[in-house]
Design a protein around this motif. Structure first.
Motif, short mmCIF file in Angstrom:
data_model
loop_
_atom_site.label_atom_id
_atom_site.label_comp_id
_atom_site.label_asym_id
_atom_site.label_seq_id
_atom_site.Cartn_x
_atom_site.Cartn_y
_atom_site.Cartn_z
N UNK A 18 0.87 -1.17 0.00
CA UNK A 18 0.00 0.00 0.00
C UNK A 18 0.91 1.22 0.00
N UNK A 19 1.14 1.78 -1.19
CA UNK A 19 2.09 2.87 -1.35
C UNK A 19 1.42 4.09 -1.96
N UNK A 45 -3.20 6.63 -2.71
CA UNK A 45 -2.78 5.29 -2.27
C UNK A 45 -3.07 4.27 -3.38
N UNK A 46 -2.06 3.48 -3.69
CA UNK A 46 -2.20 2.39 -4.66
C UNK A 46 -1.80 1.09 -3.95
N UNK A 47 -2.60 0.05 -4.10
CA UNK A 47 -2.30 -1.24 -3.49
C UNK A 47 -2.17 -2.31 -4.57
N UNK A 77 -4.32 -3.66 -8.84
CA UNK A 77 -3.76 -4.17 -10.10
C UNK A 77 -4.36 -5.51 -10.50
N UNK A 78 -5.09 -6.13 -9.61
CA UNK A 78 -5.64 -7.45 -9.89
C UNK A 78 -6.65 -7.39 -11.04
N UNK A 82 -3.49 -12.38 -11.81
CA UNK A 82 -3.71 -12.91 -10.46
C UNK A 82 -2.60 -12.52 -9.50
N UNK A 83 -1.59 -11.75 -9.99
CA UNK A 83 -0.52 -11.28 -9.13
C UNK A 83 0.74 -12.12 -9.17
#
Length: 205
Positions: free
Chosen positions: A49-50, A57-59, A63-64, A177-178
Motif C-alpha cells: 500500500x504505497x 494510495x495504490x495497493x 492491479x488485480x 492474479x498477481x
C-alpha cells in the motif's frame, strides 16, 4: 533448480559494491528477445500500500484483474533509468495503440528523495499517462529492499559512491492474479517481444 538459483544469486553479492545501478544488466541472462520465464519460481506481487505521483494510495489489489509491467527506477539515476523509462513510455503507447488493458508501475528505489511531487515531474518529462502508469513511493529504503528481494528476487542497495543505487534493470510481467511470470531486459529498446507476449496472453482470456 531453485536452490541453484539462490546459490548463483549469493555469488553475485560481492559484485554489488563494485557497480552502480546498471549491475543487473551485466549479470542477468534475460533478453527482450524472448525474456525469461519465471513461473517455475512461484514469485508473486506481495501485498503493498504505497503512494503514487498524485499522492493517492495504490495497493496490489488495485492491479488485480489485469496484466502489469513493473520496473524500478529513481529520478536522480545518472544512467540506466534514462533508458528504462523511455522504454516503459513506449510500451504504454503500444498498449494504447493496440487497445490492450494493462498497468505499468515504476517503484522508486530512492523513496527519501522521490516524493509524489518529484515523481510527477519525472513522469511528466516522459509524457506518462497516469491513467494506467503509477510511480510509487511512500516507504523506506529498507522496505523497498525487502520488497524487491521477496517479490522479484532482485537487489536494491546503495552503491559505494553514495550517489547511485543498485537495482534491477529488468521489466517484470505480472499476470492478472498477481504472479510474476516473466522478466525482460529493460534496457532493450525493442518492445515488440513484450507486446507479443501480452497479445498472446490477453487473446487467450
Amino acid at each position: 533448480m531453485r536452490t541453484k538459483k539462490w546459490l548463483l544469486m549469493g555469488g553475485f553479492v560481492l559484485l554489488f559494491a563494485l557497480s552502480g545501478c546498471g549491475w543487473f544488466d551485466n549479470v542477468s541472462n534475460t533478453s527482450a528477445e524472448n525474456g525469461e520465464d519465471l513461473q517455475a519460481y512461484g514469485l508473486d506481487l506481495h501485498d503493498f500500500s504505497y503512494t503514487n505521483q498524485s499522492d493517492e494510495v495504490v495497493t496490489n489489489e488495485d492491479l488485480e484483474g489485469e496484466y502489469t509491467l513493473v520496473n524500478m527506477i529513481f529520478t536522480r539515476c545518472p544512467t540506466v533509468c534514462n533508458l528504462m523509462t523511455p522504454n516503459m513510455s513506449q510500451l504504454q503507447e503500444d498498449l494504447a495503440t493496440e487497445d490492450i488493458a494493462a498497468n505499468l508501475v515504476s517503484f522508486t528505489v530512492d523513496p527519501e528523495y522521490d516524493s509524489p511531487e518529484i515523481l510527477k515531474e519525472y513522469g511528466d518529462q516522459y509524457e506518462a499517462d497516469y491513467s494506467n502508469w503509477n510511480f510509487l513511493t511512500g516507504y523506506s529504503l529498507g522496505e523497498v529492499e525487502e520488497f524487491a528481494e521477496s517479490t522479484f528476487h532482485s537487489v536494491v542497495a546503495p552503491a559505494d559512491d553514495d550517489e547511485d543505487i543498485i537495482h534491477s534493470t529488468d521489466i517484470f510481467l505480472v499476470d492478472d492474479s498477481g504472479q510474476v511470470i516473466q522478466r525482460y531486459d529493460g534496457l532493450e529498446v525493442d518492445t515488440e517481444p513484450i507486446m507479443e507476449d501480452l497479445r498472446q496472453l490477453t487473446e487467450n482470456e
